[in-house]
Design a protein around this motif. Structure first.
Motif, short mmCIF file in Angstrom:
data_model
loop_
_atom_site.label_atom_id
_atom_site.label_comp_id
_atom_site.label_asym_id
_atom_site.label_seq_id
_atom_site.Cartn_x
_atom_site.Cartn_y
_atom_site.Cartn_z
N ARG A 4 -9.19 13.18 11.82
CA ARG A 4 -7.88 13.69 12.20
C ARG A 4 -6.98 12.53 12.61
O ARG A 4 -7.13 11.94 13.68
CB ARG A 4 -8.01 14.71 13.33
N LEU A 5 -6.05 12.19 11.74
CA LEU A 5 -5.08 11.12 11.97
C LEU A 5 -3.68 11.68 11.75
O LEU A 5 -3.48 12.57 10.93
CB LEU A 5 -5.29 9.96 11.00
N LEU A 32 0.83 -1.20 0.00
CA LEU A 32 0.00 0.00 0.00
C LEU A 32 0.87 1.25 0.00
O LEU A 32 1.90 1.31 0.67
CB LEU A 32 -0.91 0.03 1.23
N SER A 33 0.42 2.25 -0.73
CA SER A 33 1.08 3.55 -0.67
C SER A 33 0.72 4.24 0.64
O SER A 33 -0.17 3.80 1.37
CB SER A 33 0.64 4.42 -1.85
N VAL A 34 1.39 5.34 0.91
CA VAL A 34 1.10 6.11 2.12
C VAL A 34 -0.36 6.59 2.10
O VAL A 34 -1.07 6.50 3.12
CB VAL A 34 2.05 7.32 2.22
N LEU A 35 -0.82 7.06 0.95
CA LEU A 35 -2.20 7.54 0.85
C LEU A 35 -3.20 6.39 1.06
O LEU A 35 -4.22 6.56 1.72
CB LEU A 35 -2.43 8.20 -0.51
N ASP A 36 -2.90 5.24 0.47
CA ASP A 36 -3.80 4.09 0.63
C ASP A 36 -3.87 3.63 2.08
O ASP A 36 -4.92 3.23 2.56
CB ASP A 36 -3.35 2.93 -0.27
N MET A 37 -2.73 3.67 2.77
CA MET A 37 -2.73 3.29 4.18
C MET A 37 -3.59 4.25 5.00
O MET A 37 -4.33 3.85 5.91
CB MET A 37 -1.30 3.25 4.72
N GLY A 38 -3.52 5.53 4.67
CA GLY A 38 -4.36 6.50 5.36
C GLY A 38 -5.84 6.23 5.11
O GLY A 38 -6.66 6.31 6.04
N ARG A 39 -6.19 5.90 3.87
CA ARG A 39 -7.59 5.60 3.56
C ARG A 39 -8.04 4.33 4.28
O ARG A 39 -9.19 4.24 4.75
CB ARG A 39 -7.76 5.43 2.05
N LEU A 40 -7.16 3.32 4.36
CA LEU A 40 -7.51 2.09 5.07
C LEU A 40 -7.85 2.40 6.52
O LEU A 40 -8.85 1.90 7.05
CB LEU A 40 -6.36 1.10 4.97
#
Length: 223
Positions: free
Chosen positions: A53-54, A22-30
């Motif tokens: 807010r993460l 996973l990319s950084v963005l995908d991990m955030g969405r997960l």
């Protein structure tokens, strides 16, 4: 929808399997989906497109596994730690393992800003002998400078890898797989990546794998 944060939870977790890619963005969405499904009272940003807010400690490079990642989650209403963990566990996909949850000061410094170092376990599939790998590793550690270049978005950045490499040891080899352990800078001032060590060894490499085994950050007592 809560826009005022009243509690800050720090969650530690491990990453493996397909989630390594996973990319950084995908991990955030997960994590956003996971937290929503868990029903935690999340605090949201204000504006036209509010989102939870993460705050992550430091990006995990694509392809790395990890035994120690951190994310700070801001809540708009207080939640008991045991209850929060109980809600989160069933929502975790394969490859993400929760390790712990703790409350930290809501007005404390940003997690990414207090990061210092990271530890890694490095596996290298190579026909090079153990002696060769150890000799090359010693050469890196004895070097005064290890100039390198990074190309991002068409821009080339020149830097010195040596001050980012704090420690590295050879941990042996089994069936042609060489094991190394390394500690590298992982801070706002710079980030060292283990694949750069592999590239500097100058040995033939068929494949490699990296696992982040620990993160270290500045404690409140050090501030």
């Amino acid at each position: 929808m809560h826009t005022q944060a009243v509690q800050r939870l720090r969650i530690s977790y491990a990453v493996d399997g397909p989630l390594r890619y996973l990319s950084v963005l995908d991990m955030g969405r997960l994590w956003e989906r996971l937290l929503r499904r868990a029903g935690l009272p999340l605090a949201y940003t204000q504006g036209f497109n509010p989102h939870p807010r993460l705050a992550f400690a430091t990006p995990l490079p694509v392809g790395y596994s990890s035994e120690m990642e951190l994310v700070d989650v801001y809540l708009g209403a207080e939640a008991a730690l045991d209850a929060a963990l109980e809600r989160l566990l069933p929502q975790c996909p394969v490859g993400l393992a929760l390790q712990g949850i703790a409350e930290v000061a809501i007005d404390g410094p940003a997690l990414q800003g207090v990061m210092r170092t990271a530890d890694y376990a490095i596996s290298i599939w190579s026909a090079a002998s153990a002696q060769t790998v150890q000799t090359e590793l010693a050469r890196l550690l004895d070097s005064d400078a290890l100039p390198r270049e990074r190309v991002r978005a068409g821009r080339t950045t020149r830097y010195d890898l040596r001050p980012l490499l704090l420690q590295a040891t050879y941990a042996g080899a089994v069936d042609g797989v060489h094991r190394l352990a390394a500690s590298m800078v992982c801070s706002p001032q710079g980030v060292g990546r283990p694949e750069e060590i592999i590239a500097e060894l100058g040995i033939p490499v068929e494949h490699w794998a990296v696992c982040r085994t620990a993160l270290h950050w500045k404690s409140s007592q050090e501030e």
